[in-house]
Design a protein around this motif. Structure first.
Motif, mmCIF file in Angstrom:
data_model
loop_
_atom_site.group_PDB
_atom_site.id
_atom_site.type_symbol
_atom_site.label_atom_id
_atom_site.label_comp_id
_atom_site.label_asym_id
_atom_site.label_seq_id
_atom_site.Cartn_x
_atom_site.Cartn_y
_atom_site.Cartn_z
ATOM 1 N N LYS A 15 -4.282 -8.079 -11.156
ATOM 2 C CA LYS A 15 -3.689 -7.241 -12.209
ATOM 3 C C LYS A 15 -2.245 -6.867 -11.875
ATOM 4 O O LYS A 15 -1.599 -6.162 -12.644
ATOM 5 C CB LYS A 15 -4.513 -5.963 -12.405
ATOM 6 C CG LYS A 15 -5.887 -6.200 -12.999
ATOM 7 C CD LYS A 15 -6.585 -4.870 -13.239
ATOM 8 C CE LYS A 15 -7.946 -5.074 -13.881
ATOM 9 N NZ LYS A 15 -8.618 -3.775 -14.127
ATOM 10 N N ARG B 105 -1.006 -4.791 -9.622
ATOM 11 C CA ARG B 105 -0.776 -3.347 -9.561
ATOM 12 C C ARG B 105 -1.589 -2.693 -8.452
ATOM 13 O O ARG B 105 -2.577 -3.242 -7.954
ATOM 14 C CB ARG B 105 -1.085 -2.691 -10.887
ATOM 15 C CG ARG B 105 -2.550 -2.685 -11.276
ATOM 16 C CD ARG B 105 -2.704 -2.069 -12.637
ATOM 17 N NE ARG B 105 -4.089 -1.963 -13.047
ATOM 18 C CZ ARG B 105 -4.462 -1.686 -14.272
ATOM 19 N NH1 ARG B 105 -3.564 -1.486 -15.214
ATOM 20 N NH2 ARG B 105 -5.726 -1.594 -14.578
ATOM 21 N N VAL B 106 -1.144 -1.507 -8.100
ATOM 22 C CA VAL B 106 -1.882 -0.620 -7.214
ATOM 23 C C VAL B 106 -2.468 0.458 -8.109
ATOM 24 O O VAL B 106 -1.745 1.086 -8.902
ATOM 25 C CB VAL B 106 -0.949 0.002 -6.144
ATOM 26 C CG1 VAL B 106 -1.677 1.087 -5.357
ATOM 27 C CG2 VAL B 106 -0.412 -1.072 -5.212
ATOM 28 N N GLU B 107 -3.774 0.660 -8.021
ATOM 29 C CA GLU B 107 -4.452 1.686 -8.824
ATOM 30 C C GLU B 107 -4.746 2.888 -7.940
ATOM 31 O O GLU B 107 -5.271 2.741 -6.837
ATOM 32 C CB GLU B 107 -5.745 1.128 -9.410
ATOM 33 C CG GLU B 107 -5.501 -0.045 -10.345
ATOM 34 C CD GLU B 107 -6.763 -0.701 -10.875
ATOM 35 O OE1 GLU B 107 -6.648 -1.443 -11.869
ATOM 36 O OE2 GLU B 107 -7.862 -0.484 -10.307
ATOM 37 N N THR C 221 -6.453 6.781 -7.840
ATOM 38 C CA THR C 221 -7.315 7.791 -8.441
ATOM 39 C C THR C 221 -7.307 9.010 -7.529
ATOM 40 O O THR C 221 -7.649 8.903 -6.349
ATOM 41 C CB THR C 221 -8.757 7.259 -8.597
ATOM 42 O OG1 THR C 221 -8.732 6.044 -9.333
ATOM 43 C CG2 THR C 221 -9.647 8.268 -9.299
ATOM 44 N N ILE D 116 5.432 5.790 -9.805
ATOM 45 C CA ILE D 116 4.007 5.971 -10.078
ATOM 46 C C ILE D 116 3.856 6.342 -11.546
ATOM 47 O O ILE D 116 4.390 7.346 -12.002
ATOM 48 C CB ILE D 116 3.389 7.059 -9.171
ATOM 49 C CG1 ILE D 116 3.577 6.675 -7.694
ATOM 50 C CG2 ILE D 116 1.913 7.252 -9.507
ATOM 51 C CD1 ILE D 116 3.168 7.759 -6.715
ATOM 52 N N LEU E 13 -1.438 7.573 -16.010
ATOM 53 C CA LEU E 13 -2.198 6.938 -17.082
ATOM 54 C C LEU E 13 -3.060 7.924 -17.859
ATOM 55 O O LEU E 13 -3.004 7.970 -19.078
ATOM 56 C CB LEU E 13 -3.082 5.829 -16.503
ATOM 57 C CG LEU E 13 -2.358 4.675 -15.804
ATOM 58 C CD1 LEU E 13 -3.358 3.743 -15.140
ATOM 59 C CD2 LEU E 13 -1.475 3.935 -16.789
ATOM 60 N N TYR F 71 -5.634 9.313 -13.044
ATOM 61 C CA TYR F 71 -5.491 7.870 -12.899
ATOM 62 C C TYR F 71 -4.013 7.528 -13.019
ATOM 63 O O TYR F 71 -3.369 7.876 -14.014
ATOM 64 C CB TYR F 71 -6.291 7.144 -13.979
ATOM 65 C CG TYR F 71 -7.767 7.472 -13.920
ATOM 66 C CD1 TYR F 71 -8.602 6.835 -12.994
ATOM 67 C CD2 TYR F 71 -8.327 8.429 -14.759
ATOM 68 C CE1 TYR F 71 -9.958 7.147 -12.921
ATOM 69 C CE2 TYR F 71 -9.678 8.740 -14.694
ATOM 70 C CZ TYR F 71 -10.486 8.096 -13.771
ATOM 71 O OH TYR F 71 -11.815 8.408 -13.699
ATOM 72 N N THR F 72 -3.493 6.877 -11.999
ATOM 73 C CA THR F 72 -2.101 6.453 -11.988
ATOM 74 C C THR F 72 -2.044 5.024 -11.473
ATOM 75 O O THR F 72 -3.040 4.508 -10.944
ATOM 76 C CB THR F 72 -1.235 7.379 -11.101
ATOM 77 O OG1 THR F 72 -1.784 7.425 -9.789
ATOM 78 C CG2 THR F 72 -1.177 8.787 -11.666
ATOM 79 N N LYS F 73 -0.876 4.391 -11.630
ATOM 80 C CA LYS F 73 -0.736 3.019 -11.138
ATOM 81 C C LYS F 73 0.710 2.741 -10.754
ATOM 82 O O LYS F 73 1.635 3.438 -11.178
ATOM 83 C CB LYS F 73 -1.200 2.013 -12.182
ATOM 84 C CG LYS F 73 -0.257 1.849 -13.354
ATOM 85 C CD LYS F 73 -0.690 0.741 -14.285
ATOM 86 C CE LYS F 73 0.317 0.570 -15.418
ATOM 87 N NZ LYS F 73 0.013 -0.558 -16.261
#
Length: 168
Positions: free
Chosen positions: A39, A41-43, A45, A99, A102, A114-116
């Motif tokens: 994807k 990205r770095v997810e 939480t 960052i 979301l 939730y961020t990415k």
């Protein structure tokens, strides 16, 4: 006689001792960081107790937030995002990252954020700064779990140790 007194007092002292643990507040946040290469990205939480976060936000912004209620202020998400960007900073391959906030959701007395981070390159170094709630609670502990390049790590950041660097 001594045995009967001891049988009476021992449970009493145990109850007092155990109840003192129940009265002590636990100050902790938990952040999970996963690199998802497909994807790009770095997810991220993050889980934070609502009342603790609200106290930090109210101190910083000088207003009531009423988080996770029908009275939550309209600008709450923007101000939370500002707070999170100040308190959590990530550097990948020695470059500071943006960052992206979301969403948030409520789970009991915890807010989950939730961020990415968009990233398409291989991660060689990962550095995190996390000082969530340390301006409010000296005892604050921020637990970080990472899953990057198939390597899982966990560490504890505190009021005095706010950074962690990992080389891959």
């Amino acid at each position: 006689m001594k045995k009967k007194v001891l049988q009476f007092l021992l449970p009493f002292f145990l109850a007092v001792l155990l109840s003192s643990f129940a009265w002590h507040k636990f100050y902790v946040s938990v952040t999970q960081i996963d690199f998802v290469p497909n994807k790009k990205r770095v997810e991220i939480t993050s889980r934070i107790f609502i009342d603790d976060l609200e106290k930090a936000l109210e101190k910083k912004f000088k207003k009531k937030f009423y988080l996770a209620t029908s009275k939550e202020i309209g600008e709450a998400n923007a101000l939370i995002h500002e707070y999170l960007n100040e308190k959590i900073k990530i550097s990948i391959n020695k470059k500071s990252q943006n960052i992206e906030f979301l969403a948030k959701e409520v789970e009991g007395d915890v807010l989950i954020f939730y961020t990415k981070i968009a990233i398409s390159k291989k991660i060689n170094t990962f550095e995190i700064f996390n000082s969530l709630l340390t301006e409010i609670y000296r005892e604050q502990q921020n637990i970080i779990h990472t899953n990057i390049n198939g390597s899982k790590d966990s560490f504890l950041l505190t009021n005095t140790e706010t950074n962690q660097k990992i080389d891959y």
